[in-house]
Design an enzyme around this catalytic site. Structure first.
Site, PDB file in Angstrom:
ATOM      1  N   HIS A  98       5.293  -2.959  -4.645  1.00 35.22           N
ATOM      2  CA  HIS A  98       6.494  -3.697  -5.064  1.00 35.22           C
ATOM      3  C   HIS A  98       6.659  -3.453  -6.567  1.00 35.22           C
ATOM      4  CE1 HIS A  98       4.753  -6.180  -1.792  1.00 35.22           C
ATOM      5  NE2 HIS A  98       5.966  -6.597  -1.518  1.00 35.22           N
ATOM      6  N   ASP A 101       4.211  -5.294  -8.709  1.00 32.90           N
ATOM      7  CA  ASP A 101       2.776  -4.994  -8.526  1.00 32.90           C
ATOM      8  C   ASP A 101       2.263  -4.084  -9.633  1.00 32.90           C
ATOM      9  OD1 ASP A 101       2.952  -6.294  -6.082  1.00 32.90           O
ATOM     10  OD2 ASP A 101       3.173  -4.432  -4.937  1.00 32.90           O
TER      11      ASP A 101
HETATM   12  C1  XUL Z   1       4.551  -9.983   3.710  1.00 32.29           C
HETATM   13  C2  XUL Z   1       4.512  -8.528   3.808  1.00 32.29           C
HETATM   14  C3  XUL Z   1       4.925  -7.783   2.599  1.00 32.29           C
HETATM   15  C4  XUL Z   1       5.707  -6.550   2.875  1.00 32.29           C
HETATM   16  C5  XUL Z   1       6.269  -5.895   1.640  1.00 32.29           C
HETATM   17  O1  XUL Z   1       4.155 -10.642   4.854  1.00 32.29           O
HETATM   18  O2  XUL Z   1       4.126  -7.977   4.805  1.00 32.29           O
HETATM   19  O3  XUL Z   1       3.784  -7.509   1.855  1.00 32.29           O
HETATM   20  O4  XUL Z   1       4.928  -5.620   3.544  1.00 32.29           O
HETATM   21  O5  XUL Z   1       7.069  -6.735   0.912  1.00 32.29           O
END
Ligand code: XUL
Ligand code: CO
Length: 435
Positions: A98, A101
């Site tokens: 993300h 991150d």
């Molecule tokens: C949350 C989840 C996230 C997504 C990316 O449950 O799975 O980490 O994979 O935003």
């Protein structure tokens, strides 16, 4: 046990009792014309592996991941250095992240995006140096307080715009890093009560948002897949992307199928009351199979525990679906998984990935056993043989109608459906898998 620093590259050594070896994952071993690393396309999840410190609702972090630094940008550079060293040790070729991150948040949105851009450049160099690839990028549009009522489905248009700014920067990063995927997990795209919610507007806005992202990406050279990641609940009570079928319907309604596929997560499947395999098959039959978030939940807990996958039945049936779907194209297996709070050393990160990667390597080999044996596929084909000729073929070909079927049915004396033989098939599967 050795310290993290003392562990070099994890070797494949099925006979060894050393904890830091793969017993099943031999990256270069060729199976059905492809090396295991190309079948499995393992990716590291940056958020869990590089950031999560073990906090939960009742306790603080149990593992410090600031790597001895205090200045925010220095902390994130040290995290990145650690990330690529870890990927080398584990022979992980891909990673996913993300926006927040990889870079510290600033005082303002503008500052946060500037930090992010700097860190994308830093990671770009590391990626080249370590010969790694970005599987997918996403924007965290759920943690900050401004997203408390959603992002693209917020009641506030300024929040919609702020979410767009973050997604634009993240798509730019995906393009720069050559990512083959861009994920939308609808973190808070849902609601807790209809007493304060205009569901119709929120869903239309979500589609408007995705279209704008798609158009921006395509215009600027993003040729990979966009993904929705289904999840039924948590953080909101009703997440709009409930499961694969709900997402497929949404994508079809708003004419987004094709550009958008699905990123199926094992733990989200079970939260929705489905098996992992069901969600994968649903994606495949809707022409929306894309990528996988590999993890497992705990059936006795009602939330997303994001554990490293070790259940070999699940990994086998997952890879069985992937094989039947023709394998991964732009997608891969991203370990959206974290070490347990009490597994609080850097060595535990290595051990957890080894456990997950071995479980999938074993699952792949076992899935091919099911395919090669052929008895299960043959049983299913035979079970539906009545659609191969006669009235069944006419149904499939669309050359009959309701009245003709009624006349045909009235002429039948007795109709018998044969046994589904579930227990026989389950025992046969064990026999194929374990000899
Ligand atoms: C949350 C989840 C996230 C997504 C990316 O449950 O799975 O980490 O994979 O935003
Ligand atoms: Co996920």
């Amino acid at each position: 046990m050795k310290s993290y620093a003392a562990v070099k590259k994890i070797p494949y050594d099925p006979k060894s009792n050393d904890p830091f070896v793969f017993h099943y994952y031999d990256p270069d071993k060729v199976l059905h014309g492809k090396p295991l690393k190309a079948h499995l396309k393992f990716a590291m999840s940056y958020w869990h592996t590089i950031n999560a410190g073990g906090t939960d609702m009742f306790g603080s972090a149990t593992l410090d991941k600031s790597f001895g630094k205090t200045d925010p940008m220095e902390v994130y550079r040290a995290k990145a250095d650690f990330a690529f060293d870890l990927m080398d040790k584990l022979s992980l070729e891909y990673y996913c992240f993300h926006d927040i991150d990889i870079a510290p948040e600033g005082e303002t949105l503008k500052e946060s995006i500037a930090n992010f851009r700097q860190m994308v450049d830093y990671i770009y160099d590391l990626q080249k140096k370590h010969n790694k690839k970005t599987l997918w990028v996403t924007a965290n549009n759920f943690s900050d307080k401004r997203f408390m009522a959603g992002a693209a489905t917020s009641c506030n248009a300024d929040v919609f715009a702020a979410a767009a700014a973050k997604v634009k920067a993240s798509i730019d990063a995906a393009i720069k890093l050559g990512a083959t995927g861009y994920v939308f997990w609808g973190g808070r795209e849902g609601y807790d009560t209809l007493l304060n919610t205009d569901m119709g507007l929120e869903l239309d806005n979500l589609a408007r948002f995705l279209k704008m992202a798609r158009d921006y990406g395509r215009k600027n050279g993003f040729a990979g897949d966009f993904y929705l990641e289904p999840k039924p609940k948590e953080p909101t009570k009703h997440q709009y992307d409930f499961d694969a079928a709900t997402c497929a319907n949404f994508l079809r309604k708003y004419d987004l199928l094709g550009d958008f596929k699905l990123n199926i997560e094992a733990n989200h499947a079970t939260l929705a009351g489905h098996t992992f395999q069901h969600e994968l098959r649903t994606a495949v039959v809707n022409g929306a199979f894309g990528s996988i978030d590999a993890n497992q939940g705990d059936m006795l807990l009602g939330w997303d525990t994001d554990q490293f996958p070790t259940n070999v039945y699940d990994t086998t049936l997952c890879m069985y679906e992937v094989i039947q779907a023709g394998g991964f194209t732009n997608g891969g297996l991203n370990f959206d998984a974290k070490t347990r709070r009490a597994s609080n050393t850097l060595e535990d990160i290595l051990l957890s990935y080894i456990a997950g990667m071995d479980a999938f390597a074993l699952g792949l080999e076992l899935a091919y056993k099911l395919v090669e044996d052929g008895r299960i596929d043959a049983f299913v084909a035979d079970r539906y043989r009545s659609y191969k000729s006669g009235i069944g073929k006419q149904i499939v070909d669309g050359t009959t109608d309701l009245a003709a079927l009624a006349a045909y049915a009235e002429g039948l004396s007795a109709i018998e459906v044969e046994s589904g033989r579930q227990e026989y098939l389950e025992a046969m599967m064990n026999n194929i898998l374990f000899g």
